[in-house]
Design a protein around this motif. Structure first.
Motif, PDB file in Angstrom:
ATOM      1  N   TRP A 226    -165.829  35.041  21.502  1.00 58.72           N
ATOM      2  CA  TRP A 226    -165.645  34.086  22.594  1.00 58.72           C
ATOM      3  C   TRP A 226    -166.122  34.599  23.949  1.00 58.72           C
ATOM      4  N   ALA A 227    -165.859  35.893  24.224  1.00 60.28           N
ATOM      5  CA  ALA A 227    -166.264  36.425  25.529  1.00 60.28           C
ATOM      6  C   ALA A 227    -167.788  36.348  25.680  1.00 60.28           C
ATOM      7  N   LEU A 228    -168.481  36.678  24.614  1.00 59.26           N
ATOM      8  CA  LEU A 228    -169.947  36.617  24.639  1.00 59.26           C
ATOM      9  C   LEU A 228    -170.451  35.181  24.788  1.00 59.26           C
ATOM     10  N   LEU A 229    -169.799  34.271  24.068  1.00 62.41           N
ATOM     11  CA  LEU A 229    -170.167  32.858  24.189  1.00 62.41           C
ATOM     12  C   LEU A 229    -169.988  32.406  25.640  1.00 62.41           C
TER      13      LEU A 229
ATOM     14  N   GLY B  81    -163.085  24.656  38.368  1.00 62.85           N
ATOM     15  CA  GLY B  81    -162.036  25.566  37.907  1.00 62.85           C
ATOM     16  C   GLY B  81    -162.153  25.981  36.452  1.00 62.85           C
ATOM     17  N   LEU B  82    -163.163  25.451  35.745  1.00 64.65           N
ATOM     18  CA  LEU B  82    -163.272  25.758  34.311  1.00 64.65           C
ATOM     19  C   LEU B  82    -163.480  27.253  34.080  1.00 64.65           C
ATOM     20  N   SER B  83    -164.237  27.868  34.951  1.00 61.52           N
ATOM     21  CA  SER B  83    -164.532  29.293  34.793  1.00 61.52           C
ATOM     22  C   SER B  83    -163.242  30.124  34.879  1.00 61.52           C
TER      23      SER B  83
ATOM     24  N   LEU C 145    -155.332  35.058  25.248  1.00 56.98           N
ATOM     25  CA  LEU C 145    -155.551  34.990  23.798  1.00 56.98           C
ATOM     26  C   LEU C 145    -155.760  36.387  23.221  1.00 56.98           C
ATOM     27  N   GLU C 146    -156.520  37.196  23.951  1.00 58.00           N
ATOM     28  CA  GLU C 146    -156.771  38.577  23.539  1.00 58.00           C
ATOM     29  C   GLU C 146    -155.432  39.309  23.316  1.00 58.00           C
ATOM     30  N   ALA C 147    -154.491  39.079  24.231  1.00 57.09           N
ATOM     31  CA  ALA C 147    -153.198  39.765  24.160  1.00 57.09           C
ATOM     32  C   ALA C 147    -152.307  39.198  23.056  1.00 57.09           C
ATOM     33  N   GLU C 148    -152.391  37.894  22.834  1.00 47.93           N
ATOM     34  CA  GLU C 148    -151.418  37.247  21.939  1.00 47.93           C
ATOM     35  C   GLU C 148    -151.952  36.970  20.541  1.00 47.93           C
TER      36      GLU C 148
ATOM     37  N   LEU D 167    -161.415  32.198  31.757  1.00 42.64           N
ATOM     38  CA  LEU D 167    -161.270  33.652  31.790  1.00 42.64           C
ATOM     39  C   LEU D 167    -159.807  34.059  31.615  1.00 42.64           C
ATOM     40  N   GLN D 168    -158.904  33.353  32.307  1.00 39.65           N
ATOM     41  CA  GLN D 168    -157.471  33.637  32.157  1.00 39.65           C
ATOM     42  C   GLN D 168    -157.026  33.452  30.715  1.00 39.65           C
ATOM     43  N   GLU D 169    -157.464  32.356  30.139  1.00 38.38           N
ATOM     44  CA  GLU D 169    -157.023  32.032  28.786  1.00 38.38           C
ATOM     45  C   GLU D 169    -157.583  33.034  27.776  1.00 38.38           C
TER      46      GLU D 169
END
Lengths: 321, 321
Positions: free
Chosen positions: A148-151, A165-167, A177-180, A171-173
């Motif tokens: 996802w990060a690469l996408l 605000g999409l960016s 997600l990475e953490a959870e 990034l926050q999400e």
């Protein structure tokens, strides 16, 4: 939804001559499947779908998909069965593309599913998971959290032009997600793209599942999350709890979700919404000039993701208490 | 070659409920016909083609086309038969468009016809002319000589950008055609668009003629000229005399050309080439942004027109001496 490769009649006849399925009576390019070219093919023996695999499908993945469909069909699942030619091979070449002929499945794709359809879909999904459980090949999910990060990196610079605000939101999400993101959930073959276009019904019954070209090895509950997102939201963006209940009850009538899966369902829904938001966003920003396919709206999935941020428990998605 | 109007499953089911042809088993948008949206439709009774008429077809012309196909089918011609609903009507409305359901014809369109195909096509064309001879309705040919000056007026300013000298060549030719255009030839129903996409074969036999949405009342020999242009030129622009011989012999095996028709054939070939050059040129210069259809090359027909300028007698097109 387009015919990318035109198949000439002579080429088709020569291709069919390597099979034992009769001679051509008619064939028509059909608007089915976004990634590949599909023809409805009627021979003196039966009806088939002829698929030419276009560039977005990796050729090295094709044997996995073909073997999987043959495995699932043998297990009694209503999915296209790739037909072997006289050499025992289901994958050939036609008009410069890899090509396969599959059995034709009757049924119609329901654009606005009812709760009854969602229930039947849930059960069909669980049957798919069980039918695939002894399939021996493995294909990692190339469009899951690691991708996802690469996408997003391909789209980040223009994301706020698509929606203010999409960016920042994304990034926050991604960080959350990475953490959870859960690990160790029951896994196996998942369809990974079971949208309404890929499920055929006759009356209220599922008559077939198609388009296995995103199928991979991943958590079963992630497939459930993909379906909740694809089937249980209304056009106005609201989540239809009755449909969620039907889908989850249908699924559990065939395969019981384990406690870990239940717990993970909300975050899996967020992740699945992220996956489709991202691929749609990249497509949205990269429509080639003269494209024959209209890209799908990434913001539909941004809104679904936003809904799931407020979900604390799978009960809110319709899971029976 | 596109699905312009998407038909929802509920709408199709409601539409089918007014017919006696069973319930839907499957339907697929197909890439057939340039002007309209077509679905392959399989019901519990049989296979059909569902057509939604798009804006380029005049709605007031539809009853003519429907009646014509019903007439021709009753005469034994292999063409789509528009099916009547329970009220005895073949024309209805679906998804906001006029719509009809026709019987499905087996067969495949041959992109590179052989002389054998051309012969069979010629005979099928003559059978169509005979089958239509007692059809009582009349529809003037809206794309014949009276329309050409107006068509060219839409394109003239840009014609030389498409090909140097095209404007001058076309104006001269229009003038010559005006002077030489024959009158009083045997007339009746002609197909007026019998390109290879509109003729289905099984083996070497014609199994069906489709797409009657340019059919009109005009000289039979003009239809022959359209077919000579569409079927007997090679990709490199050369005229294949063997194919011309086969087409004309096939035609005459069913309906003998009269001396006046034989004499007029060269000028009719020029006129038919002009007609397709002009409509293609107008389309070429007016591709709407985001168009899903690639326009056809007008210069292919400019070159055919140029070939016919040197033809003095139908023998040079393959007519038996």
């Amino acid at each position: 939804m387009a015919v990318y490769t035109e198949v000439q009649d002579e080429d088709l006849s020569a291709f069919l001559a390597t099979y034992d399925i009769g001679t051509v009576l008619s064939y028509k390019g059909i608007a089915e499947g976004v990634e590949n070219t599909n023809y409805f093919l009627h021979t003196t023996v039966a009806s088939y779908i002829l698929t030419l695999y276009e560039k977005r499908v990796k050729e090295t993945d094709l044997p996995f998909f073909i073997d999987l469909m043959q495995h699932l069909a043998k297990k009694g699942l209503n999915c296209p069965l790739p037909v072997n030619n006289r050499k025992g091979e289901a994958l050939g070449r036609l008009s410069g593309r890899p090509a396969a002929i599959c059995t034709f499945l009757e049924g119609i794709a329901i654009r606005r599913p009812t709760a009854q359809h969602c229930g039947a879909l849930g059960a069909a999904l669980a049957k798919l998971h069980l039918a695939g459980s002894d399939f021996e090949r493995v294909r990692p999910n190339a469009l899951s959290i690691d991708a996802w990060a690469l996408l997003f990196a391909q789209a980040e610079a223009q994301a706020d032009n698509v929606s203010a605000g999409l960016s920042r939101r994304t990034l926050q999400e991604l960080k959350a997600l990475e953490a959870e993101w859960p690990a160790g959930l029951p896994s196996g073959i998942i369809h990974a793209d079971l949208f309404t276009d890929n499920v055929f019904f006759i009356g209220g019954e599922v008559s077939g599942l198609i388009d296995f070209y995103f199928a991979c090895t991943d958590a079963f509950a992630y497939d459930v999350a993909i379906c909740l997102n694809a089937w249980c939201f209304e056009v106005d963006g609201s989540f239809n709890l009755t449909k969620g209940q039907a889908l989850l009850a249908g699924y559990q009538s065939v395969r019981r979700l384990e406690p870990g899966e239940v717990e993970a369902l909300p975050v899996l829904c967020r992740g699945s919404a992220m996956r489709f938001m991202l691929t749609r966003l990249v497509d949205w920003l990269n429509v080639p000039p003269g494209a024959l396919v209209r890209p799908k709206d990434p913001l539909e999935y941004d809104r679904k993701l936003n809904f799931h941020r407020h979900v604390k428990h799978a009960r809110e998605l319709g899971l029976a208490a």
